[in-house]
Design a protein around this motif. Structure first.
Motif, PDB file in Angstrom:
ATOM      1  N   ARG A 119       0.982  -1.318   0.117  1.00 50.12           N
ATOM      2  CA  ARG A 119      -0.128  -0.007  -0.033  1.00 50.12           C
ATOM      3  C   ARG A 119       1.091   1.056  -0.115  1.00 50.12           C
ATOM      4  NH1 ARG A 119      -5.285  -1.195   1.447  1.00 50.12           N
ATOM      5  NH2 ARG A 119      -5.797  -3.208   1.133  1.00 50.12           N
ATOM      6  N   GLU A 156      -4.763   5.168   0.628  1.00 52.78           N
ATOM      7  CA  GLU A 156      -3.761   4.510   0.166  1.00 52.78           C
ATOM      8  C   GLU A 156      -3.887   3.899  -1.308  1.00 52.78           C
ATOM      9  OE1 GLU A 156      -3.851   1.267   2.843  1.00 52.78           O
ATOM     10  OE2 GLU A 156      -3.190   2.260   4.736  1.00 52.78           O
ATOM     11  N   VAL A 181      -3.445   0.816  -3.719  1.00 48.04           N
ATOM     12  CA  VAL A 181      -3.230  -0.713  -3.577  1.00 48.04           C
ATOM     13  C   VAL A 181      -2.368  -0.979  -4.927  1.00 48.04           C
ATOM     14  CG1 VAL A 181      -4.450  -2.883  -3.640  1.00 48.04           C
ATOM     15  CG2 VAL A 181      -5.469  -0.841  -2.517  1.00 48.04           C
ATOM     16  N   ARG A 227      -0.157  -5.931   2.661  1.00 50.06           N
ATOM     17  CA  ARG A 227      -0.503  -4.628   2.994  1.00 50.06           C
ATOM     18  C   ARG A 227       0.798  -3.740   3.539  1.00 50.06           C
ATOM     19  NH1 ARG A 227      -6.378  -4.883   5.335  1.00 50.06           N
ATOM     20  NH2 ARG A 227      -6.234  -2.675   5.386  1.00 50.06           N
ATOM     21  N   LEU A 263       2.998  -0.854   4.075  1.00 53.59           N
ATOM     22  CA  LEU A 263       2.982   0.478   3.842  1.00 53.59           C
ATOM     23  C   LEU A 263       4.250   1.062   3.204  1.00 53.59           C
ATOM     24  CD1 LEU A 263       0.924   2.038   6.565  1.00 53.59           C
ATOM     25  CD2 LEU A 263       0.285   1.728   4.049  1.00 53.59           C
TER      26      LEU A 263
END
Length: 227
Positions: free
Chosen positions: A80, A91, A93, A147, A149
């Protein structure tokens, strides 16, 4: 009588004013060049996006072109990217799509609010959109969890954690009739105007300062009755 403007402190002031003017003018023209570069990029994107979609694996698939790709999403290596839209934190994807030849390409599947979810197709998928240059200069994490970041859309972030080769750039998913991502002209033109205004301030203000200094010198040297 020696001209007071040739004294060392004033000579230093002249040099500083000259350097300042040259620097401001250079910065102004640099901003104009950046503005021209952005305009050129906008034109290139508009021209490339008008072409028919091609397979992302083909040599003709250049940046900003409309492309398509078929494969299977590798959701375990999804990341993300922090992005805000409309003032809301969220965010992008980014999921690798593994192609039939064993390579992969990162797919920007869209924006979700911070911590939001997204449907995960499990079957082979055909994706169409625009091929975009990677955002370089990423920091590669020590591990890549689900996921994860990150701050940039960059294949270099994911590449160390997969056993397939990721193609350069990434694909921004978009429907057949969707317009290409917009590229802002940015503040370059307004910044150029500001630098040139600063140049004008120095060109006008410094001679006025010199004139005032000369007047003070003359008054200081004049006999008391002539002041």
């Amino acid at each position: 009588m020696t001209n007071p403007l040739t004294r060392p402190r004033w000579l230093a002031g002249h040099a500083l004013a000259l350097v300042t003017v040259v620097a401001f003018v250079s910065l102004g023209f640099w901003q104009l060049r950046r503005h021209a570069e952005v305009q050129g990029l906008q034109a290139a994107v508009a021209e490339a996006s008008a072409l028919s979609a091609v397979d992302v694996a083909e040599a003709e698939a250049e940046f900003y072109h409309r492309v398509y790709a078929a494969g299977v999403f590798d959701h375990e290596r999804e990341v993300r990217v922090l992005r805000s839209e409309g003032g809301e934190s969220g965010e992008r994807v980014i999921t690798p799509l593994v192609l039939s030849d064993g390579t992969a390409i990162l797919i920007d599947r869209g924006w979700v609010p911070r911590g939001g979810g997204r449907t995960r197709p499990s079957e082979a998928t055909r994706v169409e959109g625009y091929l975009w240059p990677a955002e370089r200069g990423s920091w590669v994490p020590e591990s890549l969890g689900t996921r994860q970041l990150v701050r940039r859309i960059d294949p270099a972030v994911v590449q160390p954690f997969v056993d397939y080769q990721i193609l350069d750039g990434y694909l921004i998913e978009a429907g057949p009739t969707a317009e290409p991502p917009s590229i802002s002209s940015g503040p370059h033109l307004s910044y150029a105007v500001q630098w040139f205004l600063f140049t004008g301030v120095v060109l006008v203000g410094y001679p006025l300062l010199l004139r005032r200094a000369l007047r003070r010198e003359r008054l200081a040297d004049a006999p008391p009755g002539c002041r």
